[in-house]
Scaffold this motif. Structure first.
Motif, short mmCIF file in Angstrom:
data_model
loop_
_atom_site.label_atom_id
_atom_site.label_comp_id
_atom_site.label_asym_id
_atom_site.label_seq_id
_atom_site.Cartn_x
_atom_site.Cartn_y
_atom_site.Cartn_z
N ALA A 157 -56.90 -33.76 -36.83
CA ALA A 157 -55.90 -34.17 -35.85
C ALA A 157 -54.80 -34.92 -36.70
CB ALA A 157 -56.73 -34.92 -34.85
N TRP A 158 -55.18 -35.71 -37.59
CA TRP A 158 -54.22 -36.55 -38.33
C TRP A 158 -53.26 -35.62 -38.88
CZ3 TRP A 158 -56.19 -41.00 -41.64
CH2 TRP A 158 -54.90 -42.06 -41.93
N ASN A 159 -53.76 -34.60 -39.57
CA ASN A 159 -52.94 -33.79 -40.46
C ASN A 159 -51.99 -32.94 -39.48
OD1 ASN A 159 -54.09 -34.69 -42.65
ND2 ASN A 159 -55.36 -33.22 -43.21
N ALA A 160 -52.45 -32.51 -38.46
CA ALA A 160 -52.01 -31.70 -37.43
C ALA A 160 -50.51 -32.62 -36.77
CB ALA A 160 -52.69 -31.42 -36.25
N LEU A 161 -50.76 -33.75 -36.70
CA LEU A 161 -49.78 -34.54 -36.14
C LEU A 161 -48.65 -34.65 -37.17
CD1 LEU A 161 -51.82 -37.74 -34.65
CD2 LEU A 161 -50.48 -35.99 -33.19
N ARG A 208 -52.98 -42.99 -36.09
CA ARG A 208 -53.28 -42.38 -34.89
C ARG A 208 -53.41 -43.33 -33.69
NH1 ARG A 208 -57.85 -39.68 -38.08
NH2 ARG A 208 -57.77 -41.98 -38.82
N GLU A 209 -52.52 -43.11 -32.88
CA GLU A 209 -52.59 -44.13 -31.53
C GLU A 209 -53.22 -43.26 -30.39
OE1 GLU A 209 -52.51 -46.63 -29.91
OE2 GLU A 209 -51.01 -46.71 -28.11
N HIS A 210 -54.21 -43.87 -29.78
CA HIS A 210 -54.84 -43.09 -28.82
C HIS A 210 -54.32 -43.70 -27.30
CE1 HIS A 210 -57.95 -42.79 -31.61
NE2 HIS A 210 -58.36 -41.77 -30.96
N LEU A 211 -53.44 -42.94 -26.71
CA LEU A 211 -52.49 -43.39 -25.63
C LEU A 211 -53.65 -43.76 -24.70
CD1 LEU A 211 -49.89 -40.58 -25.29
CD2 LEU A 211 -49.65 -43.02 -26.07
N TRP A 212 -54.80 -43.29 -24.45
CA TRP A 212 -55.82 -43.62 -23.54
C TRP A 212 -56.79 -44.44 -24.44
CZ3 TRP A 212 -56.93 -41.91 -18.24
CH2 TRP A 212 -58.01 -42.38 -17.74
N PRO A 213 -56.90 -45.61 -24.58
CA PRO A 213 -57.56 -46.50 -25.54
C PRO A 213 -58.93 -46.04 -25.66
CG PRO A 213 -56.28 -47.79 -24.23
CD PRO A 213 -56.19 -46.65 -23.55
N GLN A 214 -59.53 -46.26 -26.98
CA GLN A 214 -61.03 -45.58 -27.25
C GLN A 214 -61.84 -46.57 -26.50
OE1 GLN A 214 -61.45 -44.32 -31.16
NE2 GLN A 214 -59.97 -45.11 -32.15
N SER A 215 -61.51 -47.71 -26.31
CA SER A 215 -62.45 -48.65 -25.52
C SER A 215 -62.64 -48.35 -23.95
CB SER A 215 -62.01 -50.08 -25.72
OG SER A 215 -60.89 -50.42 -25.31
N TYR A 216 -61.67 -47.42 -23.54
CA TYR A 216 -61.91 -46.96 -22.18
C TYR A 216 -62.44 -45.63 -22.16
CZ TYR A 216 -59.02 -51.18 -20.60
OH TYR A 216 -58.72 -52.33 -20.20
N PRO A 225 -48.56 -40.13 -33.46
CA PRO A 225 -48.33 -41.18 -34.37
C PRO A 225 -47.94 -42.25 -34.03
CG PRO A 225 -47.54 -39.02 -34.70
CD PRO A 225 -47.84 -38.92 -33.55
N SER A 226 -48.06 -43.56 -34.67
CA SER A 226 -47.38 -44.69 -34.41
C SER A 226 -47.62 -45.76 -35.74
CB SER A 226 -48.41 -45.66 -33.36
OG SER A 226 -48.13 -46.80 -33.26
N LEU A 227 -46.58 -46.73 -35.46
CA LEU A 227 -46.62 -47.45 -36.83
C LEU A 227 -47.79 -48.26 -36.48
CD1 LEU A 227 -42.87 -48.92 -37.20
CD2 LEU A 227 -43.94 -47.21 -38.55
N LYS A 228 -48.43 -48.61 -37.70
CA LYS A 228 -50.01 -49.39 -37.94
C LYS A 228 -49.81 -50.70 -37.11
CE LYS A 228 -51.86 -47.34 -42.06
NZ LYS A 228 -52.20 -47.56 -43.35
#
Length: 239
Positions: free
Chosen positions: A71-75, A112-120, A143-146
């Motif tokens: 997924a990271w590479n695909a982005l 990698r930014e999860h628009l739907w947070p992982q904790s949810y 993708p997002s700046l860290k």
């Protein structure tokens, strides 16, 4: 606003901002070539629960999960190929490529930014495994700046416009939430995102709000918790 009934174990993502429009400049495809009037024929006359189930079946029918690395590479390589050396990031403008081709091995300024947070209900912090399908779903992984990914954390999306009355939602060093967790040089233009104190809120860049709204609605429809390694994802109106 769209709401849904959930059981006590359902991870609910609060959503305060799910409104956007597409400008004519974005309409580069012929709608007649994309719209199939028979697509939703099977859902005609059904109630809300039945339509939701129908949508879940349609979105899951041909879904083939990928690994988190893939997924990271695909982005970087497949999805965002507009620029040979940079990746567009959802928070912060752009960042140099670092994962694929000649750029492999360089230090990454983006993650990698999860628009739907992982904790949810999407990732390991909610009890799923690292390979959970919703965790690597490219419909809501961007993708997002860290620094901005960390700043957003799992904050609910909200529109902060009534400054200074909304100032209580902002960090004291960012009146009006105009510059989040970075400088103009490292984030792009001033005001590309907004954030607040705990529990806080997060306003994404205006140009991506429609995309984010569609991604979150997709996740709520796609994952009902019936499949292994998934949870019933539900959009809500309150924290």
């Amino acid at each position: 606003a769209a709401t849904a009934a959930v059981d006590e174990m359902s991870p609910i993502l609060p959503v305060f901002l799910l409104v956007a429009s597409l400008s004519t400049a974005d309409a580069t495809c012929d709608p007649a070539a994309l719209y199939d009037p028979t697509y939703a024929a099977d859902a005609a006359g059904k109630g809300g629960v039945e339509v939701s189930r129908w949508l879940q079946l349609r979105t899951s029918a041909f879904h083939e999960p990928v690994s988190y690395t893939a997924a990271w590479n695909a982005l970087e390589a497949s999805i965002d190929s507009h620029n040979a050396s940079h990746v567009r990031v959802i928070y912060g403008g752009h960042a140099p490529k670092c994962r694929t081709g000649a750029y492999y091995g360089l230090e990454c300024a983006w993650n990698r930014e999860h628009l739907w947070p992982q904790s949810y209900g999407v990732g390991e912090s909610s009890g799923l495994t690292a390979a959970a399908p919703p965790r690597t779903d490219l419909h809501a992984l961007v993708p997002s700046l860290k620094a901005l990914n960390s700043a957003r954390s799992n904050r609910a999306f909200a529109q902060i416009t009534d400054w200074p009355n909304d100032d209580a939602r902002c960090g004291p060093q960012f009146p009006g939430c105009e510059t989040p967790a970075c400088t103009k040089t490292t984030c792009g233009v001033k005001g590309t995102a907004q954030w607040g104190t705990d529990p806080g809120f997060w306003t994404p860049p205006a140009r991506y709000r429609g995309f984010i709204a569609r991604a979150l609605f997709y996740m709520a429809v796609r994952y009902d918790g019936d499949e292994p390694n998934t949870r019933n994802l539900t959009l809500g109106e309150t924290p």
